[in-house]
Design a protein around this motif. Structure first.
Motif, short mmCIF file in Angstrom:
data_model
loop_
_atom_site.label_atom_id
_atom_site.label_comp_id
_atom_site.label_asym_id
_atom_site.label_seq_id
_atom_site.Cartn_x
_atom_site.Cartn_y
_atom_site.Cartn_z
N LEU A 59 0.81 -1.22 0.00
CA LEU A 59 0.00 0.00 0.00
C LEU A 59 0.85 1.27 0.00
O LEU A 59 0.60 2.19 -0.78
CB LEU A 59 -0.94 -0.01 1.22
CG LEU A 59 -1.82 1.23 1.37
CD1 LEU A 59 -2.73 1.40 0.17
CD2 LEU A 59 -2.63 1.14 2.67
N SER A 60 1.84 1.33 0.86
CA SER A 60 2.69 2.54 0.92
C SER A 60 3.39 2.77 -0.41
O SER A 60 3.52 3.91 -0.87
CB SER A 60 3.72 2.40 2.04
OG SER A 60 3.09 2.31 3.30
N ARG A 61 3.82 1.66 -1.04
CA ARG A 61 4.48 1.77 -2.34
C ARG A 61 3.51 2.27 -3.41
O ARG A 61 3.88 3.10 -4.24
CB ARG A 61 5.03 0.39 -2.74
CG ARG A 61 5.68 0.32 -4.12
CD ARG A 61 6.86 1.24 -4.23
NE ARG A 61 7.53 1.09 -5.51
CZ ARG A 61 8.34 1.99 -6.05
NH1 ARG A 61 8.61 3.11 -5.39
NH2 ARG A 61 8.92 1.78 -7.21
N LEU A 62 2.27 1.80 -3.37
CA LEU A 62 1.26 2.25 -4.33
C LEU A 62 1.00 3.75 -4.19
O LEU A 62 0.90 4.47 -5.19
CB LEU A 62 -0.04 1.47 -4.13
CG LEU A 62 -0.03 -0.01 -4.52
CD1 LEU A 62 -1.37 -0.66 -4.16
CD2 LEU A 62 0.24 -0.17 -6.01
N ILE A 63 0.88 4.21 -2.95
CA ILE A 63 0.65 5.64 -2.72
C ILE A 63 1.82 6.47 -3.26
O ILE A 63 1.62 7.49 -3.91
CB ILE A 63 0.42 5.91 -1.22
CG1 ILE A 63 -0.88 5.25 -0.76
CG2 ILE A 63 0.40 7.41 -0.94
CD1 ILE A 63 -1.13 5.33 0.73
N ALA A 64 3.03 6.00 -2.99
CA ALA A 64 4.22 6.72 -3.48
C ALA A 64 4.26 6.75 -5.00
O ALA A 64 4.63 7.77 -5.61
CB ALA A 64 5.48 6.06 -2.92
N LEU A 65 3.88 5.65 -5.63
CA LEU A 65 3.88 5.58 -7.10
C LEU A 65 2.88 6.55 -7.71
O LEU A 65 3.14 7.16 -8.76
CB LEU A 65 3.59 4.16 -7.57
CG LEU A 65 4.75 3.17 -7.45
CD1 LEU A 65 4.28 1.75 -7.77
CD2 LEU A 65 5.90 3.56 -8.38
N THR A 66 1.71 6.70 -7.08
CA THR A 66 0.74 7.65 -7.63
C THR A 66 1.27 9.08 -7.55
O THR A 66 1.01 9.90 -8.44
CB THR A 66 -0.62 7.55 -6.91
OG1 THR A 66 -0.45 7.87 -5.51
CG2 THR A 66 -1.19 6.15 -7.02
N GLN A 67 2.02 9.37 -6.51
CA GLN A 67 2.65 10.68 -6.39
C GLN A 67 3.65 10.89 -7.52
O GLN A 67 3.68 11.95 -8.16
CB GLN A 67 3.33 10.81 -5.03
CG GLN A 67 4.15 12.08 -4.84
CD GLN A 67 3.28 13.31 -4.65
OE1 GLN A 67 2.28 13.24 -3.94
NE2 GLN A 67 3.64 14.42 -5.27
N GLN A 68 4.45 9.88 -7.81
CA GLN A 68 5.45 9.98 -8.87
C GLN A 68 4.81 10.12 -10.25
O GLN A 68 5.28 10.87 -11.10
CB GLN A 68 6.35 8.74 -8.85
CG GLN A 68 7.23 8.61 -7.63
CD GLN A 68 8.01 7.31 -7.62
OE1 GLN A 68 8.15 6.64 -8.64
NE2 GLN A 68 8.50 6.91 -6.44
N ARG A 69 3.71 9.40 -10.47
CA ARG A 69 3.10 9.36 -11.80
C ARG A 69 2.24 10.58 -12.12
O ARG A 69 2.12 10.95 -13.28
CB ARG A 69 2.25 8.08 -11.92
CG ARG A 69 3.09 6.82 -11.97
CD ARG A 69 2.25 5.57 -11.76
NE ARG A 69 3.07 4.36 -11.85
CZ ARG A 69 2.71 3.16 -11.41
NH1 ARG A 69 1.49 3.01 -10.86
NH2 ARG A 69 3.51 2.13 -11.51
#
Length: 262
Positions: A59-69
Motif C-alpha cells: 500500500l505505501s508503495r502504491l501511494i508513493a507511485l501515484t505521487q510519482q506518476r
C-alpha cells in the motif's frame, strides 16, 4: 437518508445485472442498499476494499507511485475504491455472456431516480455504447450536440411523479465525465479499463484521465437517471462553497459552448 422506491419492476422487463460496492461496517447504509436490491433484483454486493481495515499489499508503495506518476498521491480511500471497481471489472470479463451485455455498477449511496427509464433504455444502451454513465459529475455532464437525441418515456409504463418526461442521450464531452456512482459497461470496456488502470495513478471516477474517448463508445443521459445520495463528496469539493459554485457555473458555460460546436 429517507428514500422511496420510484416504481415496481414488471415481469416483462429483463433483469439488469448489477453490483453495489458497500462495506459490512457501513450499517447506516444497510436500509438503502436493501432498497436498491428491491429496485434491482439482479443486484449483488461487492465488499468494498478499505485499506484502513484490511491489508492491501504494498500500500505505501502504491501511494508513493501515484505521487510519482501524477504529482498527487492518492489517499487510502481512493486506492480502495479503485481496487473495488477493478475487482468487478475482472468479474465482468469472466462472466459476460456476450460482448454487448452491460453490467451496472453502483455505490452504497447511489440513488435510482427513474427506474422505468433505466429499464426502457438499457437494451438500447447495450447496443450503442461500451461505457455508459447513467449519472456523472453530480449532474453537470454535457452531451455533444451532434450526437444528442431526445427520448420520451413509454406511455405504457409512465414514470412516477417528479421525474422528467423527456431525456437527452448521446456522447458526452469527456471532460465533463467524473462518476463512479452509476455507470454500466460491457466486457470490452471492462478489459480496456483494467489495462489502462493497471498502473495505479488516478481515482477510478476520473475516467477522462486514463481512458481515451476514441477507444470506446461513451454515452450518458440527461437529466441523471442515477445520482449520488446526499452527503459529503470529494467531487469538485472546495473549502469555499460560493467559489466552488461560481467555478462550476463557469465550467458549465464553457462546456456548453464546446458541446454546441461539436
Amino acid at each position: 437518508m429517507t428514500l422511496q422506491p420510484t416504481n415496481e419492476i414488471t415481469s416483462e422487463q429483463p433483469m439488469i445485472r448489477a453490483w453495489v460496492i458497500a462495506a459490512a461496517h457501513e450499517t447506516e447504509r444497510a436500509a438503502h442498499i436493501q432498497l436498491l436490491a428491491a429496485q434491482l433484483p439482479g443486484l449483488e454486493q461487492m465488499e468494498a476494499i478499505y485499506p484502513t481495515r484490511q491489508k492491501v499489499p504494498f500500500l505505501s508503495r502504491l501511494i508513493a507511485l501515484t505521487q510519482q506518476r501524477t504529482g498527487t498521491a492518492l489517499n487510502k480511500g481512493e486506492i480502495g475504491v479503485l481496487l473495488s471497481n477493478r475487482a468487478i471489472w475482472k468479474r465482468i470479463v469472466r462472466e459476460a455472456r456476450n460482448e454487448s451485455e452491460h453490467f451496472l455498477i453502483l455505490e452504497s449511496d447511489s440513488v435510482v431516480n427513474d427506474l422505468v427509464m433505466l429499464h426502457q433504455q438499457y437494451s438500447s444502451v447495450e447496443k450503442d455504447y461500451d461505457l455508459f454513465f447513467w449519472g456523472a459529475w453530480l449532474g453537470h455532464a454535457q452531451i455533444l450536440r451532434s450526437t444528442k437525441k431526445k427520448i420520451q418515456l413509454s406511455t405504457q409504463h409512465p414514470s412516477p411523479k417528479d421525474t422528467p418526461n423527456t431525456y437527452a442521450i448521446g456522447t458526452p464531452f469527456y471532460k465533463t465525465i467524473c462518476s463512479g456512482y452509476g455507470y454500466s459497461l460491457n466486457k470490452k470496456a471492462a478489459a480496456y479499463l483494467l489495462k489502462r488502470s493497471n498502473k495505479i495513478a488516478y481515482p477510478v471516477d476520473e475516467f477522462k484521465r486514463y481512458a481515451n474517448p476514441h477507444d470506446l463508445r461513451w454515452g450518458t443521459i440527461l437529466p441523471e437517471i442515477i445520482s449520488q445520495g446526499k452527503g459529503t463528496t470529494t467531487i469538485g469539493h472546495s473549502a469555499n462553497p460560493l467559489l466552488e459554485k461560481i467555478w462550476i457555473s463557469l465550467l458549465d458555460i464553457r462546456n456548453a459552448v464546446i458541446c454546441f460546436f461539436n
